[in-house]
Scaffold this motif. Sequence first.
Motif, mmCIF file in Angstrom:
data_model
loop_
_atom_site.group_PDB
_atom_site.id
_atom_site.type_symbol
_atom_site.label_atom_id
_atom_site.label_comp_id
_atom_site.label_asym_id
_atom_site.label_seq_id
_atom_site.Cartn_x
_atom_site.Cartn_y
_atom_site.Cartn_z
ATOM 1 N N UNK A 295 -91.178 -31.472 82.826
ATOM 2 C CA UNK A 295 -89.976 -32.323 82.772
ATOM 3 C C UNK A 295 -89.368 -32.479 84.166
ATOM 4 N N UNK A 296 -88.993 -33.709 84.506
ATOM 5 C CA UNK A 296 -88.420 -33.982 85.832
ATOM 6 C C UNK A 296 -86.982 -33.482 85.861
ATOM 7 N N UNK A 297 -86.584 -32.795 86.923
ATOM 8 C CA UNK A 297 -85.175 -32.380 87.014
ATOM 9 C C UNK A 297 -84.277 -33.609 87.168
ATOM 10 N N UNK A 298 -82.975 -33.451 86.887
ATOM 11 C CA UNK A 298 -82.028 -34.568 86.834
ATOM 12 C C UNK A 298 -82.165 -35.607 87.927
ATOM 13 N N UNK A 299 -82.177 -35.164 89.210
ATOM 14 C CA UNK A 299 -82.182 -36.149 90.294
ATOM 15 C C UNK A 299 -83.483 -36.965 90.288
ATOM 16 N N UNK A 300 -84.600 -36.302 89.977
ATOM 17 C CA UNK A 300 -85.876 -37.029 89.957
ATOM 18 C C UNK A 300 -85.993 -37.911 88.713
ATOM 19 N N UNK A 301 -85.466 -37.414 87.605
ATOM 20 C CA UNK A 301 -85.509 -38.210 86.369
ATOM 21 C C UNK A 301 -84.755 -39.525 86.570
ATOM 22 N N UNK B 27 -86.541 -45.343 86.611
ATOM 23 C CA UNK B 27 -85.225 -45.193 85.971
ATOM 24 C C UNK B 27 -84.982 -46.189 84.842
ATOM 25 N N UNK B 28 -85.703 -47.324 84.869
ATOM 26 C CA UNK B 28 -85.506 -48.305 83.795
ATOM 27 C C UNK B 28 -86.199 -47.884 82.511
ATOM 28 N N UNK B 29 -87.055 -46.839 82.598
ATOM 29 C CA UNK B 29 -87.794 -46.305 81.441
ATOM 30 C C UNK B 29 -88.635 -47.368 80.735
ATOM 31 N N UNK B 30 -89.195 -48.300 81.551
ATOM 32 C CA UNK B 30 -90.170 -49.220 80.975
ATOM 33 C C UNK B 30 -91.538 -48.524 80.917
ATOM 34 N N UNK B 31 -92.451 -49.106 80.173
ATOM 35 C CA UNK B 31 -93.865 -48.749 80.284
ATOM 36 C C UNK B 31 -94.438 -49.624 81.385
ATOM 37 N N UNK B 32 -95.457 -49.122 82.080
ATOM 38 C CA UNK B 32 -96.015 -49.923 83.182
ATOM 39 C C UNK B 32 -97.531 -49.796 83.194
#
Length: 428
Positions: free
Chosen positions: A264-270, A275-280
């Motif tokens: 899991x990515x820590x807060x700042x990296x998440x 950040x838009x949480x799209x699939x790519x």
Amino acid sequence: MDETAHTSVYVLDRPPAVTYPALTEAAVSDIAIVGGGLTGLSAALHAVEAGKSVTVLEAYEPGWGASGRNGGQLNPGLKYDPSWFLQKLGQQRGQALVDFAWSSVDKLAEIIARADIACDMRRNGTIRAAVKSSDIAAVQASQQDMQEHGMPVDWLDRPALAKLVGHDHYQGGFLDRRGGDLDPLRLTLGLASAASSAGAAIHGSSRVVSLRRDGSAWRLTTDAGATVMAQRVLVCCNGYADGLIPSLRQSLVPVFSSILASNPLPGNLADRIMPGRQSLYESGLVVVYCRVDDKNRLIIGGRGPMRPVTSPSALRHISLHAQKLWPELNKIGWQTAWNGRVAVTNDYLPHFHELGDGLYALYGYNGRGVALAVALGQPLAGLLAGESKPNDIPIPPTSMKRIPMHSFWPLGVKGTIAMSRLKERFRG
Ligand SMILES: Cc1cc2nc3c(=O)[nH]c(=O)nc-3n(C[C@H](O)[C@H](O)[C@H](O)COP(=O)(O)OP(=O)(O)OC[C@H]3O[C@@H](n4cnc5c(N)ncnc54)[C@H](O)[C@@H]3O)c2cc1C
């Protein structure tokens, strides 16, 4: 290495709570389905809802195949642009296929809501990213084609795309607002549970080893010697097709696709990585796809070894690619790795066949089956219930064609990937 080991993040998060017992005795049902993935389970759910008796036979457990271990990306449409289908299939047939395939995520969302399946579905859109400047023209042509057909697909220039993904390596891309992501194992198990509650008989550990005509019905025999007699049969084994129907196995290439999940990515990296949480999914000959899941893990996949993978160390090329895009990933580490078989066909399109009186096969989503396979459950159920004809299936029925020199596919795939990587390097 043992292909039955399933090390996906979905299984590690929540191992399946229910197992489906093997078939041990003789059964009779209107419909038999071979393969307990999204195709088979959605067809089973819709067929029991239409009042038919249904038996599903799965060699391992529902969701064991590609359906329970894929990238979880919801990608509307097929490999080619809408205009291609209108030209190839004619206005009426082509438009019907385009309407169906490009609305598959809407249909999936309706089914998930109706069956009340908890699978973390989000609809933040799907991005197609141009990796090289020479890819921009093709990616933009696709976007324009979809937009001309009234679809909500917008162009993202380089700065706009950089904001959504958290780096500026991509040259531009499009955002299809209908796309999204979900936990594919929860989706598949949710369909199994809904179909079972509605009355379908679902059996795991039941590999079908023989399928033959017996009077006016089909007789299916499992590896334990149990039988099902059914009027109509759907075979949906996709990339896991075995020797049950040899010509079916030889009409697709089961290419492994491999996936890494980060810790899991820590807060700042998440907040910085996608950040838009799209699939790519990237442009290029060797496609890389990624998303950040609802637990803030980067799930990134692409081509890998043509053998089962269970450890992140086997996918160093994918981790290096991810670290090139987001160097901060260096410090995060990878939670798990896995792979599975994608059914690739000679034209990169799904194929639907009528193999005999009431015997059908559907396969070959070429890495885009999550939404489409579930959406196809309804028309397939209509056909299996005897309420419609093969021509009513949105994927036009064709005759099965074996791929020449099929037994050499592992060599062919290795060669094609190596060649594509080389071409990518020179394209740069
Ligand atoms: C690593 C990976 C990543 C992917 N990523 C995406 C993605 O992000 N988005 C997307 O849309 N698509 C993706 N796909 C493709 C997608 O997962 C498939 O298109 C879809 O799951 C196909 O579902 P299915 O039910 O047809 O086949 P499967 O889920 O493969 O099910 C076939 C089943 O048939 C069973 N079977 C085989 N032979 C027999 C037999 N003789 N008797 C009984 N059972 C048998 C197998 O055990 C298997 O469970 C990905 C695939 C893989 C492998």
